[in-house]
Write an enzyme that holds these catalytic residues in place. Structure first.
Site, PDB file in Angstrom:
ATOM      1  N   ARG A   1     -11.945 -33.628 -10.840  1.00  0.00           N
ATOM      2  CA  ARG A   1     -11.847 -34.327  -9.562  1.00  0.00           C
ATOM      3  C   ARG A   1     -13.036 -34.042  -8.648  1.00  0.00           C
ATOM      4  NH1 ARG A   1      -5.834 -34.054  -7.479  1.00  0.00           N
ATOM      5  NH2 ARG A   1      -6.293 -31.838  -7.271  1.00  0.00           N
TER       6      ARG A   1
ATOM      7  N   ARG B   1      -1.567 -21.554 -11.344  1.00  0.00           N
ATOM      8  CA  ARG B   1      -0.462 -22.292 -10.725  1.00  0.00           C
ATOM      9  C   ARG B   1       0.510 -22.806 -11.782  1.00  0.00           C
ATOM     10  NH1 ARG B   1      -2.551 -26.826  -6.785  1.00  0.00           N
ATOM     11  NH2 ARG B   1      -0.340 -27.069  -6.351  1.00  0.00           N
TER      12      ARG B   1
ATOM     13  N   ARG C   1     -13.267 -29.506  -4.670  1.00  0.00           N
ATOM     14  CA  ARG C   1     -12.447 -28.604  -3.867  1.00  0.00           C
ATOM     15  C   ARG C   1     -12.455 -27.220  -4.504  1.00  0.00           C
ATOM     16  NH1 ARG C   1      -7.625 -32.079  -3.751  1.00  0.00           N
ATOM     17  NH2 ARG C   1      -7.903 -33.601  -2.099  1.00  0.00           N
TER      18      ARG C   1
ATOM     19  N   ARG D   1      13.701 -24.227  -6.818  1.00  0.00           N
ATOM     20  CA  ARG D   1      12.617 -23.666  -7.643  1.00  0.00           C
ATOM     21  C   ARG D   1      13.053 -22.433  -8.409  1.00  0.00           C
ATOM     22  NH1 ARG D   1       7.501 -24.779  -3.692  1.00  0.00           N
ATOM     23  NH2 ARG D   1       7.268 -26.954  -4.317  1.00  0.00           N
TER      24      ARG D   1
ATOM     25  N   LYS E   1       5.180 -37.079  -9.878  1.00  0.00           N
ATOM     26  CA  LYS E   1       6.492 -37.229  -9.223  1.00  0.00           C
ATOM     27  C   LYS E   1       6.362 -38.093  -7.975  1.00  0.00           C
ATOM     28  CE  LYS E   1       7.902 -33.153  -8.120  1.00  0.00           C
ATOM     29  NZ  LYS E   1       6.854 -32.167  -8.163  1.00  0.00           N
TER      30      LYS E   1
END
Length: 265
Positions: free
Chosen positions: A181, A225, A214, A142, A67
């Protein structure tokens, strides 16, 4: 139904006139300093924006769906303002607006900022000149309750949400994007073991220093999530059902951009 397009445009022109009278004398002095090319470019941009139809858009999509890559182009092509609720809350707090002060009190007490407050802050933001032709709302609503409050506020101004763009990426691909990542902590440079690997596995291309993962970039966290995102967003998408356009956001960025162009033309 609020005002017709023509009435709205006239009202908009009147607002612009009354807004500009007070600051005229101050501004003229400033404008004298501005290069002619820059002035002409701004005049042309505004003329082009005058003829753009009004649009009020909502972007919905899971973390990592792109987005953020697309919204600047949508904003520019359609002369809209970009409303990211997190940034707006911080700006309202910093500007010490009445709603900002309420939000600050809520945040400091550890409470959630209420839906009414967030919708109020959006309401303040869309009065700004740059939002005259409409807006791109990112990260809100949301929940269905938030969507209803947003609709009430917009209806009270005689406008409505025009389109909801749902950025859709298969969960498996999002998991892969995130779990592959690797970050160079010193510079923030990021690599991906499959899509953008470093020259030497585990080491930064420029400094040769070790890369880290991370803590949150693991499959469990991202799956949790995503589950929360789908559970929360599915009802919002069905609330807006006839306004939703499904964007295949796992395609390359320019393909995604042309899907968006086609739906907003």
């Amino acid at each position: 139904g609020g005002l017709s397009g023509g009435d709205r445009r006239r009202a908009r022109a009147r607002d612009e006139e009354s807004e500009s009278e007070g600051v005229e004398s101050v501004r003229m002095a400033d404008l004298a300093e501005v290069a002619t090319e820059d002035l002409m470019a701004e005049v042309q941009r505004r003329l082009k924006c005058q003829s753009k139809p009004e649009k009020r858009l909502i972007l919905v999509g899971p973390p990592g769906s792109g987005k953020g890559t697309q919204s600047p182009a949508i904003k520019k092509d359609h002369c809209l303002c970009h409303l990211a609720t997190g940034d707006m809350l911080r700006a309202a707090v910093a500007a010490k607006t009445p709603l900002g002060m309420k939000a600050k009190a809520a945040m400091e007490s550890g409470a959630l900022v209420s839906d009414e407050l967030v919708v109020g802050i959006i309401g303040d933001a869309i009065k700004k000149p740059e939002c005259r032709t409409g807006f791109v709302l990112d990260g809100f609503p949301r929940t269905v309750a938030q969507a209803q409050k947003l609709d009430e506020m917009l209806k009270s101004r005689g406008v409505d949400v025009d389109k909801v763009l749902s950025f859709e990426v298969p969960d498996q691909l999002l998991v892969e994007r995130v779990t592959g990542r690797w970050i160079h902590p010193g510079s923030g440079r990021s690599y991906h073991e499959k899509f953008a690997p470093p020259k030497t596995p585990g080491l930064d291309d420029f400094t040769g220093e070790p890369l880290i993962k991370r803590k949150d970039d693991n499959a469990e966290t991202i799956k949790t999530r995503l589950a929360a995102f789908h559970a929360q967003t599915a009802p919002v998408l069905s609330y807006y059902k006839n306004k939703v356009t499904h964007i295949k956001a796992d395609r390359p960025a320019d393909n995604v951009a042309s899907q968006i162009k086609a739906t907003l033309k």
